[in-house]
Design a protein around this motif. Structure first.
Motif, PDB file in Angstrom:
ATOM      1  N   ILE A  13       0.836  -1.204   0.000  1.00 24.90           N
ATOM      2  CA  ILE A  13       0.000   0.000   0.000  1.00 24.90           C
ATOM      3  C   ILE A  13       0.866   1.246   0.000  1.00 24.90           C
ATOM      4  O   ILE A  13       0.611   2.199  -0.732  1.00 24.90           O
ATOM      5  CB  ILE A  13      -0.950  -0.013   1.219  1.00 24.90           C
TER       6      ILE A  13
ATOM      7  N   TYR B 129     -12.260  -4.004   0.475  1.00 27.76           N
ATOM      8  CA  TYR B 129     -12.509  -2.595   0.179  1.00 27.76           C
ATOM      9  C   TYR B 129     -11.251  -1.742   0.387  1.00 27.76           C
ATOM     10  O   TYR B 129     -10.847  -0.981  -0.493  1.00 27.76           O
ATOM     11  CB  TYR B 129     -13.647  -2.063   1.055  1.00 27.76           C
ATOM     12  N   GLY B 130     -10.628  -1.893   1.546  1.00 32.15           N
ATOM     13  CA  GLY B 130      -9.434  -1.091   1.854  1.00 32.15           C
ATOM     14  C   GLY B 130      -8.309  -1.343   0.874  1.00 32.15           C
ATOM     15  O   GLY B 130      -7.814  -0.393   0.232  1.00 32.15           O
ATOM     16  N   PRO B 131      -7.866  -2.605   0.717  1.00 31.14           N
ATOM     17  CA  PRO B 131      -6.797  -2.868  -0.250  1.00 31.14           C
ATOM     18  C   PRO B 131      -7.120  -2.327  -1.646  1.00 31.14           C
ATOM     19  O   PRO B 131      -6.259  -1.758  -2.307  1.00 31.14           O
ATOM     20  CB  PRO B 131      -6.718  -4.397  -0.268  1.00 31.14           C
ATOM     21  N   LYS B 132      -8.390  -2.471  -2.062  1.00 30.14           N
ATOM     22  CA  LYS B 132      -8.743  -2.012  -3.413  1.00 30.14           C
ATOM     23  C   LYS B 132      -8.611  -0.498  -3.556  1.00 30.14           C
ATOM     24  O   LYS B 132      -8.067  -0.020  -4.537  1.00 30.14           O
ATOM     25  CB  LYS B 132     -10.176  -2.426  -3.753  1.00 30.14           C
TER      26      LYS B 132
ATOM     27  N   MET C 193     -11.364   4.009   6.515  1.00 34.30           N
ATOM     28  CA  MET C 193     -10.387   3.126   5.879  1.00 34.30           C
ATOM     29  C   MET C 193      -9.338   3.922   5.108  1.00 34.30           C
ATOM     30  O   MET C 193      -8.490   3.348   4.441  1.00 34.30           O
ATOM     31  CB  MET C 193     -11.067   2.198   4.861  1.00 34.30           C
ATOM     32  N   ARG C 203     -17.768   4.484  -4.643  1.00 39.30           N
ATOM     33  CA  ARG C 203     -17.847   3.071  -4.280  1.00 39.30           C
ATOM     34  C   ARG C 203     -18.916   2.759  -3.246  1.00 39.30           C
ATOM     35  O   ARG C 203     -19.398   1.632  -3.160  1.00 39.30           O
ATOM     36  CB  ARG C 203     -16.496   2.596  -3.729  1.00 39.30           C
TER      37      ARG C 203
END
Lengths: 312, 273, 302
Positions: A13, B129-132, C193, C203
């Motif tokens: 990330i 969701y976060g990784p994407k 997030m 989204r």
């Protein structure tokens, strides 16, 4: 499980974060795109106002403002044309008045029934039907006025001409019943239940509660709905074009043909008035008058209903 | 101050490696004040939050504990009328610094909310969701993340056969553990939990509490709770908030056995709140 | 109460006199008016019924496959609605995407991005005022701006744009309501997030608001399909024996074709008009059913 030893995802990330140009680009661009969309609505209003002002100005270079306001003759096709808006306003207001005579009592009574008498089940059944009535295209109402209501009225009133003010007036009224009913019902439903309970506790009948407690409390909302309905009736085009005729007159005879502002605009557009003629510009002057009428009505309704919201 | 804290580890590392690690702080809150319009909700808050421990924040409702935890990842910014001053250092960087990127902070500092709030998507989509959003698109990596995160949140065995089903089909407790898994998916550094069990039944609560114990091996956890017993059971350090101020902040055992302040004692013994 | 004999009742009335008589007359009045209110509500329903039956009986005779696939004709028996039907589809192909993008974009701006200031208040007020502007005035706007100033001519494009502006306020208001109904917790979760505003909007907010947005859009489009006056203004033709070939082609639409038939003196053409109306109403019914279906199917989710 032990993610201290294996930091792959958070590392990934972090690496991605350094080259995320697209995300940054979209983040900066999107607010501007949406603002542009929102500005289109402002542009639409500006466009309407400027269009009407410029073309009306062209009209008044050829026709005296005084004639437009004071003359009681509207003969644009005459050899010696006369442009007095009064006959068109008379026709418009006459239709609106007939429509309100239908829509106010029936719409208000329906609102009282739905808000004060009807069970939830009935309300859930009746309201969608009213919505259907409101969703019928105006050309269909126009057809209905011309081919059903007019012949029906001719049976009752022998002197009624095929084009008249009465039939389209009634049908415009029918068209705006749902509007009056649903806006008035909203206003009445907003009246706190405690006010009703107080009146019932004193032995009032349901009718007395509705008329003496709920109606006064919801009055400004109800009146606002009437004003909005008048505005709708004034701007209505197809019903009056189809069934009202094209006879600009200051006569108040509901049984003979009339012409409203909207019907005149349609008549000229369908005719062969060339671009740049006085007749062509006249539709903007009439459109301007119509726009001002409806705008004033809408602002009045807005002010009234704003006051109504402050009560609770 | 910044330079000071940065030089510290270098000095201490030479002396006593382990002790430094144990005492390292993820957060250093310095004279934090916060206002909702004209009402001050946090007053001169000073607090160090240690790494790899569970820090509980307790206090009666309206004491500012939820507001405080939401300033740690700057979620309070979502309310337009909120104004803050003072500083919060996360890993030695002031998060109120103009150049500091809030998205980066929230990636490193995950949050679990009062009410379970899964997205109206599948279980799988919730976790990824976060990784994407942070740019990871590789299906294989995402699959691994889902398994690892759900295992980390002790939910894998219950949902592994229905990853494609809507998350709203899960029970409240499962939904909350899914929200924790969603947090874990980006491998954060700190997890903030804002009364994570207040909407759950006792058994689900117990599961979350056990999970918190497990998670603190890898994460630093800050948890707001209205339940003193819970703070006593799961936390290493406890801060008692009252009317926007920290009254007392110490090891949990000390707070519960021998509080220094009369007000802490009153609250602990259930005399108010 | 009724079990008590007549004599007692009479005695009671005599004894208490005025008050009792007053109560009963008040009750009668209440019942009378209840009947009136029901009657008024029933009036609308009866009118709707009469209108539908009347149009159905008038138009069913002319409704046939030939009617759907023929061009208009001077002879009522040969007249068809093909070019108007296709014209309506062409116009919708312009109106639907334009009004969707503008309407939803405006709603997103107002709900998610706009600061709470006077300018935002102005946009909001402007939208509610636009909703009250008569459709024929939009026609004047379309005639001046699209047909003349932008030289689009009396084309599908000019008509589609005009209609898009006309239904814009409906779409904006419906989309705003749909976006506003997305729970704040979902947005919080996304921001928590580390998602950016656009990522959260795209989204989380939009997918959750989509059913409401679609319902509003379909209802607005069904309004556009039935509108006549603005298209008369921009000069959609009343007699078209060809199909539009591109976006700048001349065209007609169903309501205008119906208007044309209604205005003819021969009664047979009124029957043809009724057939056209049946087709128009069926289209509206289908669209409304889809809208209601979407609303019911997705409402429970949130």
């Amino acid at each position: 499980m032990n993610n201290r030893s294996n930091h792959s995802i958070s590392k990934m990330i972090e690496e991605k974060a350094s080259n995320r140009g697209m995300t940054k680009f979209a983040e900066g661009l999107m607010p501007k795109v949406f603002l542009t969309c929102a500005l289109i609505s402002i542009l639409t209003t500006v466009g309407i106002v400027l269009t009407l002002i410029f073309e009306t100005f062209s009209f008044f270079q050829e026709v005296q403002v005084a004639e437009f306001i004071t003359s009681s003759d509207w003969y644009p096709l005459h050899g010696d044309p006369s442009y007095g808006i009064r006959p068109l306003i008379t026709g418009t207001l006459m239709i609106a008045a007939i429509a309100m005579l239908i829509a106010i009592p029936i719409g208000l009574a329906s609102a009282i029934f739905l808000s004060e008498y009807a069970s939830d089940k009935t309300r859930r059944m009746v309201k969608p039907i009213l919505e259907v009535l409101a969703g019928i295209p105006t050309i269909v109402y126009g057809f209905f006025a011309l081919t059903f209501v007019t012949p029906l009225l001719q049976n009752i009133i022998p002197g009624l001409s095929i084009y008249n003010a009465l039939s389209p007036g009634i049908v415009v009224g029918i068209m705006i019943i749902p509007m009056v009913a649903s806006l008035s019902e909203d206003a009445m439903s907003a009246v706190p239940q405690s006010m009703r309970e107080g009146a019932f506790a004193l032995g009032s009948t349901r009718f007395e509660v509705a008329v003496k407690v709920v109606l006064p409390a919801a009055l400004s909302g109800i009146i606002a709905s009437f004003v909005l309905a008048v505005s709708r009736a004034i701007g209505e085009t197809m019903i009056v074009t189809v069934a009202g005729g094209s006879n600009p007159t200051t006569s108040m005879d509901v049984t003979s043909a009339v012409q409203t502002m909207t019907a005149y605009i349609v008549q000229v557009t369908l005719g062969d008035a060339g671009y740049g003629t006085t007749e062509y510009y006249s539709i903007y002057a009439v459109g301007m008058t119509l726009f001002i009428f409806t705008l004033v009505m809408n602002v009045i309704a807005h002010i009234i209903s704003k006051r109504f919201r402050e009560v609770y | 101050m910044l330079a000071n804290t940065k030089s510290e580890p270098v000095v201490e590392e030479t002396n006593e490696d382990k002790a430094v690690d144990m005492n390292k702080n993820v957060y250093k809150v310095d004279q934090l004040n916060l206002w909702y319009g004209k009402d001050q909700a946090l007053i001169n808050v000073d607090m160090d939050i240690p790494e790899n421990q569970v820090t509980a924040i307790i206090g009666p409702s309206g004491c500012g504990k939820s507001t405080f935890i939401k300033t740690l990842n700057r979620m309070t910014e979502m309310i337009p009328i909120v104004k803050t001053n003072g500083s919060i250092y996360y890993r030695d960087e002031n998060i109120f610094d103009k150049k500091y990127k809030v998205e980066q902070l929230r990636t490193k500092v995950g949050m679990v909310f009062q009410k379970p709030n899964p997205f109206p998507k599948s279980i799988y989509e919730n976790v990824v969701y976060g990784p994407k959003i942070h740019g990871i698109k590789d299906k294989k990596i995402l699959d691994d993340i889902v398994e690892k995160s759900l295992k980390g949140a002790a939910l894998w065995d219950e949902v592994k056969d229905r990853l494609k089903e809507n998350a709203f089909g899960l029970s409240g407790g499962q939904q909350q553990r899914l929200c924790i898994a969603r947090c874990l998916a980006v491998e954060p550094d700190v997890i903030l939990m804002d009364e994570p069990t207040s909407a759950l039944d006792p058994i689900s609560t117990l599961k979350i509490e056990e999970l918190v114990q497990e998670l603190k091996k890898d994460y630093s956890i800050v948890i707001v709770t209205h339940n003193m017993q819970q703070a006593g059971r799961i936390s290493d350090k406890t801060a008692f908030f009252l009317n926007g101020e920290i009254i007392e902040y110490d090891d949990t055992s000390t707070i519960f056995s021998s509080p220094q302040d009369k007000r802490t004692e009153d609250y602990i013994s259930g005399r108010f709140g | 109460m009724r079990a008590v004999g007549d004599e007692t009742a009479t005695g009671y009335t005599q004894g208490k006199g005025k008050n009792a008589a007053n109560i009963s007359s008040r009750e009668i009045k209440s019942k009378l008016f209840k009947g009136l209110f029901i009657g008024a509500t029933g009036f609308s329903l009866i009118v709707l019924l009469v209108l539908l039956i009347r149009i159905f009986t008038q138009g069913i005779g002319f409704l046939s496959w030939d009617f759907l696939t023929s061009f208009p004709s001077r002879r009522p028996a040969d007249a068809g609605i093909y070019s108007a039907f296709i014209g309506t589809i062409w116009m919708m192909a312009v109106t639907a995407p334009v009004s969707f993008v503008l309407g939803v974009g405006t709603a997103i701006y107002l709900e998610e991005y706009a600061p709470k200031n006077r300018f935002t208040g102005l946009i909001q007020m402007n939208i509610s005022n636009l909703a009250g502007v008569p459709s024929i005035v939009f026609g004047l706007l379309g005639l001046t701006i699209f047909v003349r100033e932008l030289s689009l001519g009396r084309s599908v494009l000019a008509g589609g744009f005009t209609m898009a502006l006309l239904i814009l306020p409906i779409i904006v208001v419906a989309s705003q309501e749909a976006i506003r109904s997305v729970p704040a917790e979902l947005k919080e979760a996304s921001y928590g997030m580390g998602a950016t505003k656009w990522q959260t909007t795209y989204r989380i907010v939009l997918p959750a608001a989509l059913p409401g947005i679609l319902t509003g859009n379909i209802l607005a489009l069904s309004r556009a399909i039935g509108e006549t006056a603005p298209l008369i203004m921009i000069g959609a033709l009343t007699y078209v024996a060809f199909l539009p070939e591109h976006l700048l082609s001349q065209f007609t639409v169903m309501p205008i074709q119906i208007f044309n038939w209604t205005s003819r003196p021969q009664e047979e053409f009124h029957f043809v008009a009724a057939s056209g109306i049946i087709l128009l109403l069926v289209m509206l019914l289908v669209m409304n059913s889809i809208a209601v279906w979407i609303r019911n199917k997705f409402q429970k989710r949130l």
